[in-house]
Design a protein around this motif. Structure first.
Motif, short mmCIF file in Angstrom:
data_model
loop_
_atom_site.label_atom_id
_atom_site.label_comp_id
_atom_site.label_asym_id
_atom_site.label_seq_id
_atom_site.Cartn_x
_atom_site.Cartn_y
_atom_site.Cartn_z
N UNK A 178 28.07 -8.26 -30.87
CA UNK A 178 27.94 -7.15 -29.94
C UNK A 178 26.60 -7.21 -29.23
N UNK A 179 25.55 -7.52 -30.00
CA UNK A 179 24.22 -7.57 -29.43
C UNK A 179 24.09 -8.70 -28.42
N UNK A 180 24.57 -9.88 -28.79
CA UNK A 180 24.47 -11.03 -27.88
C UNK A 180 25.28 -10.79 -26.62
N UNK A 181 26.46 -10.16 -26.78
CA UNK A 181 27.32 -9.93 -25.62
C UNK A 181 26.69 -8.94 -24.64
N UNK A 182 25.72 -8.15 -25.13
CA UNK A 182 25.03 -7.22 -24.24
C UNK A 182 23.84 -7.88 -23.56
N UNK A 183 23.70 -9.18 -23.78
CA UNK A 183 22.62 -9.89 -23.12
C UNK A 183 21.32 -9.89 -23.91
N UNK A 184 21.41 -9.64 -25.23
CA UNK A 184 20.20 -9.72 -26.04
C UNK A 184 19.97 -11.18 -26.44
N UNK A 185 18.71 -11.56 -26.59
CA UNK A 185 18.40 -12.90 -27.05
C UNK A 185 18.58 -12.95 -28.57
N UNK A 186 18.54 -14.15 -29.13
CA UNK A 186 18.66 -14.27 -30.59
C UNK A 186 17.56 -13.51 -31.30
N UNK A 188 15.81 -10.88 -30.17
CA UNK A 188 16.03 -9.43 -30.09
C UNK A 188 17.12 -9.00 -31.07
N UNK A 189 18.17 -9.82 -31.16
CA UNK A 189 19.26 -9.50 -32.08
C UNK A 189 18.77 -9.48 -33.52
#
Lengths: 292, 252
Positions: A178-186, A188-189
């Motif tokens: 979910x986090x990556x799909x929102x455009x977060x980097x590894x 940030x995730x």
């Protein structure tokens, strides 16, 4: 026939359980009963707040354990300051950065570290860490609270790394997606989602690491210099509660105030570790129920 | 047909040795709902996850061919995956809100983009939740843990979370498969509403759902694109026999 068998098995397990609980309760009782007579001679308050520990003096015996408590906490907290960041970092590396192959090898290796006998760690403290600290700081021996902290950090690390890695690995993959799909980097995730979702597990891991460090005896006995005085810094020699009991109980005349006072020290130590373990347990349970 | 927003050209996808998308060529129009249907394991989710490169997370995968989104080839090395995913949002099969408050769930996308202005965030959150049809149900408990919401509410929260960063495309991977009929109906209403602003691609194994909400339907089987057409035509006059057999429930 079947019923009887069932009954026998049930009784056998019951006896087992009761036995274990009774042994534990017995130890606790022994500790309490042996500690109590101390307080006929020494008031509670003096025992818990006095700085002077000199029970073998004939003129002016002192039974204050504050120096020991402070020493214990200094060494323990010092070890946590070193072990927690390194431990969480290593766990994050193992769970998020390392390839599966590295993880499969590295994690058991870290866990094996927990099996190194404490006397061996203490030995390293005397021949390696001590001289190193002495050289770096210009002190005489390097057997001090800092030395103990370093060694206890090494001993607490396997627990912290292993349990933190478990906590991170148990964070549902869907959070990460979910986090990556929102455009977060590894990164940030990892920081904003995974570490947070695993936070209770990580806290519990650190508490258990602390529990391990606080009760450790042999290592601190060998490496901290055994000075039963009030420590004024990490470069002072100290003598934590565990060392004091280990050193003095072998030589003390039975059933003297000194003898009972050592049990009382043990009781205080037990209460401290009990509270720490209980907090760890509560935190861990909260974490498990949160993810369900 | 209007200009394609997503253009897939000669696209192959491999898991290790096995080729699970075979020479797919397909155009997806903007501001329409395109549904991808097909039997389990036909590659429909894989195809969907190529549009925001979520498959990059799976080791041992490989692609051939191109996918252009808004004129940009998303598989060239200079593409920033993070930027791509901000433009192409995704809603997953199972609702996956973070174990944070409802507010923080929707705010997450903004915060990782460095938005600090509290009023702006609050406004976006309200807008996102209104767009996801969830505002009235949660406006009084924005700071409760999102995991306390029902499954249908959680899924709409995930939609709100995806919408808050204002993507251009919203991908949905069987978004109703974990929901009950009432929650499903609400989500479907929402999808139809959303196509005014967004290009939507939805994977579903529920053919009635595809028929109800999509403008275009794409039928995949064993990694091959069998047929693409207006939903009304696919479901009434499919050109291929196998499509007809699938949608009439003779297999799958």
């Amino acid at each position: 026939m079947f019923r009887l068998k069932e009954k026998i098995i049930r009784t056998a397990f019951l006896i087992n359980g009761v036995l274990v609980i009774m042994i534990l309760a017995g130890i606790f009782l022994l500790l309490v009963l042996n500690a109590m007579p101390t307080f006929k001679e020494v008031p509670w308050k003096e025992f818990l707040t006095g700085k002077n520990w000199n029970p073998s003096s004939d003129y002016n015996p002192g039974y204050g354990i504050v120096s020991m408590i402070v020493s214990t906490f200094m060494v323990t907290l010092g070890s946590l300051v070193l072990a927690v960041p390194i431990g969480i970092g290593t766990a994050a590396y193992l769970s998020d950065v390392a390839s599966p192959k590295v993880r499969e090898i590295a994690k058991p290796v870290v866990e094996i570290l927990a099996g190194i006998p404490s006397v061996v760690i203490g030995f390293l403290g005397i021949v390696m860490v001590g001289p190193f600290i002495a050289k770096m700081t210009g002190t005489y021996s390097g057997l001090n609270a800092l030395n103990g902290s370093v060694l206890l950090a090494v001993m607490a690390l396997p627990t912290i790394v292993s349990l933190c890695e478990d906590a991170l690995a148990n964070v549902p993959k869907s959070f990460q997606e979910a986090s990556l799909a929102l455009g977060a980097s590894h990164w940030q995730t990892l920081v904003k989602v995974k570490l947070q979702a695993a936070s209770s597990g990580i806290i519990a891991a650190c508490m258990l690491g602390m529990g391990r460090a606080i009760g450790e005896t042999m290592t601190v006995l060998m490496a901290t210099g055994n000075a039963p005085a009030f420590p004024s810094g990490f470069l002072n020699s100290v003598r934590p509660m565990t060392s004091t009991i280990a050193i003095e109980l072998g030589e003390v005349p039975y059933f003297t105030t000194h003898y009972h006072a050592l049990f009382a020290v043990g009781l205080v130590l037990f209460l401290i570790t009990f509270v720490i373990n209980m907090i760890a347990d509560i935190v861990l349970h909260r974490y498990e129920s949160k993810l369900r | 047909m209007s200009q394609n927003f997503i253009a897939i050209d000669g696209f192959n996808f491999y898991y290790g040795q096995s080729k699970c998308l075979k020479n797919i060529t397909l155009g997806i129009a903007p501001k329409e709902v395109t549904s991808i249907i097909g039997p389990s394991g036909c590659g429909k989710s894989t195809l969907l996850r190529c549009f925001n490169r979520m498959n990059d997370l799976i080791p041992n995968t490989r692609i051939e061919g191109t996918i252009h989104i808004d004129g940009q080839n998303i598989y060239t090395p200079d593409v920033d995956v993070v930027d791509l995913r901000r433009k192409v949002g995704m809603v997953f099969q199972r609702p996956n809100p973070f174990p944070k408050s409802i507010f923080e769930n929707v705010a997450y996308g903004l915060r990782i983009n460095g938005v600090k202005n509290k009023e702006f965030i609050a406004e976006k959150i309200e807008q996102g939740l209104i767009n996801a049809g969830l505002w009235n149900e949660v406006k009084d408990r924005l700071h409760e843990n999102a995991l306390r919401l029902s499954g249908g509410q959680q899924q709409r929260l995930c939609v709100a979370r995806a919408l808050a960063i204002e993507p251009e495309v919203v991908l949905m991977d069987e978004p109703a498969s974990a929901l009950d009929p009432i929650a499903t109906a609400k989500l479907e209403e929402l999808i139809v509403e959303l196509k005014k602003k967004y290009t939507i691609v939805i994977v579903t194994h529920n053919m009635q759902q595809a028929a109800r909400i999509s403008d275009i339907t794409v039928f995949l089987m064993q990694g091959e694109l069998i047929e693409r057409g207006k939903t009304s035509e696919i479901f009434t006059r499919p050109t291929k026999k196998i499509t007809e057999e699938y949608i009439t429930g003779r297999f799958g």
